[in-house]
Design an enzyme around this catalytic site. Structure first.
Site, short mmCIF file in Angstrom:
data_model
loop_
_atom_site.label_atom_id
_atom_site.label_comp_id
_atom_site.label_asym_id
_atom_site.label_seq_id
_atom_site.Cartn_x
_atom_site.Cartn_y
_atom_site.Cartn_z
N SER A 189 53.21 44.57 40.90
CA SER A 189 53.50 45.32 39.69
C SER A 189 55.00 45.44 39.49
CB SER A 189 52.80 46.69 39.76
OG SER A 189 52.84 47.34 38.52
N ASP A 212 43.48 42.47 34.28
CA ASP A 212 44.68 43.32 34.30
C ASP A 212 45.02 43.72 32.87
OD1 ASP A 212 47.16 44.47 34.51
OD2 ASP A 212 48.03 42.89 35.76
N HIS A 244 44.47 45.87 37.24
CA HIS A 244 45.86 45.71 37.67
C HIS A 244 45.99 45.88 39.17
CE1 HIS A 244 50.16 45.58 37.01
NE2 HIS A 244 50.33 46.74 37.63
#
Length: 358
Positions: free
Chosen positions: A161, A302, A336
């Site tokens: 991320s 995601d 995600h």
């Protein structure tokens, strides 16, 4: 505060998706590196910046005295290096015979500026804390490696991320410093569209609350609640939420329990700074300058980096030695947060290490 890593990692699922097992990786060493007179890109400075870190394993040097087994792993927004010391990550990667076996690799897990045990607004400066950016965070990491840990080259830099975005910055800023790069759950372009709008909603929910009081609150402002709801929606997986909360009552309980825990451990100023740090992220213009072989991995479910935008594959074509892998949605992906479930992509990591072995 350190458990905010769950926002952009596994959210609510870590407590129920992995059976408890004995850790197979060594106990990390923890330390602090103090950087004197640290200057930020904003023009602000701190007389002392604390860069907290954890390491596993021992640094090895080749016949020429150069480091050859150091691995830098970078966490997501609101997280800390501790987010990687979980069975679904460390238990898949750091144990004996595993891809990043800590008896063979020297693993460095820093807490980014504004996160974990590193210097952050809630330490006392509140909204007077310097407005750090991803470039500042990467610079502090570089100084930690080179000045404190005496690392002159990385075997691998990787991140999830925000840490994935840091990996892109690393690959462009220090192109000769790593043998390989592995950004997960990120794209190498400005944060725009829904992603940027989500971030704007988070910051405005806090800043427009009179209780925020320009950062000088005594109790957390009520706007923090709205910010957390936005974060939950931003990083969640519809499939996994349906599995975890298959009926009305369990769904209500799930979000109520999640919010209660997160409110207790989240500071509004810290969150504001963490989200704002992405404001000038934009590696796109310099993708062609990346020298190291780079493997980028995203997942099809995601919502922060949705595959239908086509950004991922398009931009990887500009990386000289870049390769893109999109993990298909399945009952085992976590939106995600797939980036932290190493079992879903560790075979790709093994391939990257094999292809870049010198």
């Amino acid at each position: 505060m350190s458990r905010l890593c769950l926002f952009f990692a596994v959210l609510i699922f870590s407590s129920c998706a992995c059976a408890a097992t004995a850790a197979t990786w060594p106990t990390p060493y923890e330390g602090d590196f103090t950087i004197a007179d640290f200057h930020f890109r904003s023009g602000e400075s701190l007389p002392e910046l604390r860069q907290h870190y954890r390491t596993l394993g021992k640094l090895h040097r080749d016949a020429r005295g150069n480091a050859d087994n150091a691995v830098l792993i970078l966490h997501g927004t609101g997280g800390a290096g501790t987010q990687f010391l979980k069975e679904y990550f460390a238990g898949e990667l750091f144990g004996p015979g595993q891809p990043l076996d800590a008896t063979k690799f020297f693993i460095v897990l820093p807490d980014g500026i504004g996160h974990g045990k590193s210097s952050k607004p809630s330490d006392g400066l509140h909204a007077r804390f310097p407005h750090y950016s991803y470039d500042d965070m990467v610079l502090a990491q570089y100084r930690l490696l080179t000045e404190q840990l005496k690392i002159d080259r990385l075997r691998l830099v990787m991140g999830t991320s925000m840490g994935g975005m840091h990996t892109w910055v690393w690959a462009e800023t220090y192109p000769d410093f790593m043998q390989a790069a592995l950004p997960l759950a990120s794209v190498p372009v400005q944060i725009a569209g829904r992603n940027r709008i989500f971030r704007h909603m988070i910051t405005q929910a806090i800043k427009t609350d009179p209780q925020w009081n320009n950062g000088e609150y005594t109790l957390q402002p009520q706007g923090l609640l709205s910010a957390l709801y936005t974060l939950f929606e931003m990083g969640s997986s519809p499939l996994q939420l349906q599995k975890a909360a298959p009926d009305r009552d369990s769904a209500d309980k799930l979000i109520d329990d999640w919010i209660k825990i997160r409110l207790a451990e989240t500071d509004a100023n810290d969150l504001l700074y963490q989200v704002d740090a992405s404001r000038d992220y934009d590696p796109q213009p310099k993708l062609a300058t990346i020298k190291a072989p780079l493997l980028a991995i995203n997942s099809a479910d995601d919502q922060i980096n949705p595959p239908e935008l086509g950004i991922f594959e398009r931009e990887l074509k500009h990386v000289p030695h870049g390769r893109a892998v999109m993990i298909p949605i399945s009952p085992t992906t976590h939106g995600h947060g797939t980036h932290t479930w190493a079992v879903l992509w560790k075979d790709q990591l093994v391939r990257l290490l094999r292809e870049t072995k010198q």
